[in-house]
Scaffold this active site. Structure first.
Site, PDB file in Angstrom:
ATOM      1  N   GLY A  79      -1.242   2.697   6.602  1.00 54.17           N
ATOM      2  CA  GLY A  79      -1.546   2.025   7.863  1.00 54.17           C
ATOM      3  C   GLY A  79      -0.877   0.672   8.005  1.00 54.17           C
ATOM      4  O   GLY A  79      -1.217  -0.100   8.892  1.00 54.17           O
ATOM      5  N   LYS A  80       0.096   0.386   7.139  1.00 49.78           N
ATOM      6  CA  LYS A  80       0.739  -0.931   7.158  1.00 49.78           C
ATOM      7  C   LYS A  80       1.483  -1.180   8.472  1.00 49.78           C
ATOM      8  O   LYS A  80       1.317  -2.213   9.106  1.00 49.78           O
ATOM      9  CB  LYS A  80       1.734  -1.069   5.988  1.00 49.78           C
ATOM     10  N   SER A  81       2.296  -0.205   8.854  1.00 49.66           N
ATOM     11  CA  SER A  81       3.078  -0.399  10.080  1.00 49.66           C
ATOM     12  C   SER A  81       2.191  -0.426  11.313  1.00 49.66           C
ATOM     13  O   SER A  81       2.447  -1.174  12.257  1.00 49.66           O
ATOM     14  CB  SER A  81       4.123   0.703  10.220  1.00 49.66           C
ATOM     15  N   GLY A 116       0.844  -1.184   0.000  1.00 41.65           N
ATOM     16  CA  GLY A 116       0.000   0.000   0.000  1.00 41.65           C
ATOM     17  C   GLY A 116       0.877   1.231   0.000  1.00 41.65           C
ATOM     18  O   GLY A 116       2.047   1.163   0.359  1.00 41.65           O
ATOM     19  N   GLU A 142       9.168  -4.343   5.993  1.00 41.44           N
ATOM     20  CA  GLU A 142      10.067  -3.905   4.925  1.00 41.44           C
ATOM     21  C   GLU A 142      11.477  -4.470   5.075  1.00 41.44           C
ATOM     22  O   GLU A 142      12.433  -3.736   5.333  1.00 41.44           O
ATOM     23  CB  GLU A 142      10.123  -2.369   4.880  1.00 41.44           C
ATOM     24  N   GLY A 202       1.680   5.776   4.364  1.00 36.50           N
ATOM     25  CA  GLY A 202       0.624   6.262   5.237  1.00 36.50           C
ATOM     26  C   GLY A 202      -0.649   5.468   5.140  1.00 36.50           C
ATOM     27  O   GLY A 202      -1.696   5.893   5.627  1.00 36.50           O
TER      28      GLY A 202
END
Lengths: 254, 392
Positions: free
Chosen positions: A45-47, A40, A178, A43
């Site tokens: 919202g992955k983390s 995505g 990542e 920003g």
């Protein structure tokens, strides 16, 4: 590929930071033995999603369920002891300790649990543990540096060290944030090869990644997150052709 | 036997040798007498224990003097109530300090960094004030707790002014006046007293060495390095910290009891913040996180304290006798600021110099010198190799 066993399920999770909806009603099922990528734009919202999974952030609504346990009610060390290990985006290692000790620590945690007072057995006597650690360091190509202080490593090597720290625990679920960010291309390829090798060993992994090359060479399944919502899900081929995804990446991000 | 273990055995042998022959080794610098050597040993134990907490985990406690004081009080009470034998006194002190450390640690370890330091400082100052006020029936307030003569039949005096020593009385030990502490009959004064402390120091050092080399020690070092990561690695860091805090508290209690063994009285000033600060200085001066550093730091500070605080104006004046009289007076006046009562000024200066130029303490200094030596040697080796190469 097994279609049946769900290892991790994220159920209706929402998280707000002030006025920002970092996650809204996210639903996600991770199947056992698969590599599941979450992609995505920045920003999206992955983390945050990963942080909710390891107990760093409590969700406002919804739950994260791992193997029947509600993870968001547990502390970070308990979550790890349940079998969820995490590799961080900025390398989180023990900079003052040798590489060998860096890798032996998670192995000790796996063997002895969250707390064990053991002041009499010398570290030097932990042969089995050390051999295991040396094997893992060989896997990530850091064996020759094993006696060095971890602080002396390059950024790419630090990330590989952290990967080794996650791998030695043989977790049921490994969360990678990542894993190749900031690596040179040949380093990235080496990491991909390593992760592919591990895939054969059947460890379930969730990978957050920007690099499409990494995602498409590893993932069995991809979920696309944009503005805190899952907008698409499927095999790499399905996701690649999805117009919503193209919009999120090309048009919607502006 | 493994390499590290063999090295450690060698280290222990050297260490024991140096400690046991200290009366001869320290003769040339004028420290070869029991009172001072005993002080080295006792404060060495205090610093070794402090280092297990501060050196390994990085948690800086500013309240360790509280445990030293509790150790002393517990030991004197053991002398008053049970026996002048030092063994029960030491056990009681270590247990009392350990329990107290568990309590203080449980609360203080909820915070880290500066907040932890402040919490421990607050607890220690609280203990100090309590010892002076509310707890006077136990501590005898300003006068301090002392060993007294036995309570005679018909006397009605409080326990602060007369002792009962039930165990000694039971075995019918005869007392004349105020008795001296003993180890199963061996009087703990003079050289006997020093050797008793020396053997305990060797044991204390051995335990610290074991902790440094163990799984537990690695965990503590990992806490210092990256506590947050350790939590995500599946380790519950809180109990590790609490155990480290308790162990170092018990070391302090042990040191406190030994102070009471050499001189059976306990006063509240032992718990004051300056005493807590002193052990921090010792550890940093010698080298925090190193095995031997804290001991060296304790030795240096106690030695210099002895030397500098005994110098008075008269000594200085005669020392500068070679100067013209006006200058002699001036120099004496200036230097007198740094000796006698003002010796702490010297300590402060020394501490600043070490922290600025040798943050790793004396041990780092030694390592650097050794490093230079090795480098030169290596250079010589490579040059000889270089010469040999063309022959191949």
């Amino acid at each position: 590929m097994s279609q049946n066993n769900i290892v991790l399920s994220v159920a209706d999770v929402s998280k707000r930071f002030g006025g920002l909806n970092a996650l809204s009603d996210v639903d996600l099922q991770i199947e056992e033995g698969t590599v599941h990528a979450i992609i995505g734009p920045n920003g999206a919202g992955k983390s945050t999603l990963l942080n909710v999974c390891v107990g760093r952030i409590k969700p406002d609504e919804g739950h994260v369920i791992f193997d029947g346990e509600i993870l968001d009610r547990h502390k970070p060390h308990e979550i790890n002891q349940l079998g969820v290990a995490r590799v961080f985006q900025t390398p989180e290692i023990f900079p003052d300790l040798s590489l060998l000790h860096n890798v032996m620590l998670p192995a000790l945690a796996k063997r002895d649990g969250a707390f064990k007072f053991n002041a009499w057995v010398g570290l030097e006597r932990e042969n089995a543990l050390r051999q295991e650690a040396e094997h893992i360091l060989e896997d990530v190509n850091l064996y020759d540096e094993r006696m060095q202080e971890a602080a002396s490593l390059s950024r790419g090597n630090k990330r590989r060290l952290e990967l080794a720290m996650g791998l030695i625990q043989k977790p049921r679920l490994l969360l990678l944030d990542e894993p190749t960010a900031g690596m040179a291309r040949h380093d990235t390829n080496r990491t991909i090869d390593l992760l592919k090798k591990l895939k054969a060993r059947g460890m379930t992994k969730v990978i957050i990644e920007h690099d499409m090359h990494v995602v498409f060479s590893l993932a069995d399944k991809i979920s696309v997150l944009a503005q805190g919502q899952i907008i698409a899900e499927g095999t790499p081929q399905e996701v690649r052709g999805n117009p919503k995804v193209q919009e999120a990446y090309l048009g919607g991000a502006h | 036997m493994l390499l590290q273990e063999r090295k450690d055995l060698f280290l222990m042998a050297i260490f024991s040798f140096v400690v046991l022959s200290a009366p001869i080794l320290f003769q040339p610098i004028g420290a070869g007498y029991p009172d001072l050597l005993q002080k080295f040993a006792i404060y060495g134990i205090f610093a070794i224990g402090f280092n297990i907490l501060f050196g390994l985990t990085g948690y800086l406690s500013f309240g360790h003097a509280a445990f030293l004081g509790i150790g002393s009080y517990a030991a004197v009470w053991s002398f008053k109530l049970f026996t002048m034998n030092v063994v029960p006194a030491i056990f009681l002190s270590v247990i009392a300090a350990g329990l107290f450390a568990a309590l203080i640690g449980f609360v203080s370890l909820r915070r880290s960094g500066i907040y932890f330091s402040i919490l421990t400082l607050a607890f220690a100052q609280m203990s100090y004030s309590l010892a002076y006020s509310v707890l006077t029936p136990i501590t005898n307030g300003e006068t301090g707790l002392q060993v007294r003569a036995l309570l005679k039949e018909g006397q009605t005096r409080g326990l602060l002014d007369a002792d009962i020593r039930v165990i000694d009385s039971f075995f019918g030990v005869e007392e004349f006046g105020i008795p001296i502490t003993n180890f199963f009959g061996l009087k703990m004064s003079g050289w006997e007293g020093f050797y008793f402390c020396a053997i305990i120091l060797i044991i204390a050092f051995f335990i610290s060495l074991k902790i440094f080399r163990s799984d537990f020690g690695l965990m503590l070092r990992a806490i210092k390095s990256n506590q947050n990561r350790l939590n995500y690695t599946g380790i519950n860091t809180r109990p590790y910290l609490l155990v480290a805090f308790m162990i170092s508290g018990m070391y302090a209690g042990l040191a406190g009891s030994l102070l009471a063994v050499t001189d059976p009285l306990a006063g509240a000033e032992r718990m004051q913040w300056t005493a807590s600060g002193e052990v921090v200085l010792m550890t940093i001066l010698g080298g925090a996180g190193t095995l031997i550093g804290p001991l060296i730091g304790a030795g240096i500070i106690k030695y210099l304290e002895q030397i500098f605080s005994s110098i008075n104006n008269y000594v200085l004046f005669t020392f500068f006798d070679f100067l013209p009289v006006e200058l002699q007076v001036l120099v004496t006046k200036l230097t007198s600021l740094f000796v006698g009562e003002g010796w702490e000024l010297t300590l402060g200066l020394m501490f600043m110099i070490v922290v600025v130029f040798l943050p790793g303490g004396v041990v780092e200094g030694i390592n650097r010198i050794m490093g230079l030596f090795h480098k030169r040697k290596r250079k010589e080796d490579t040059t000889t190799n270089h010469k040999a190469q063309p022959a191949e």
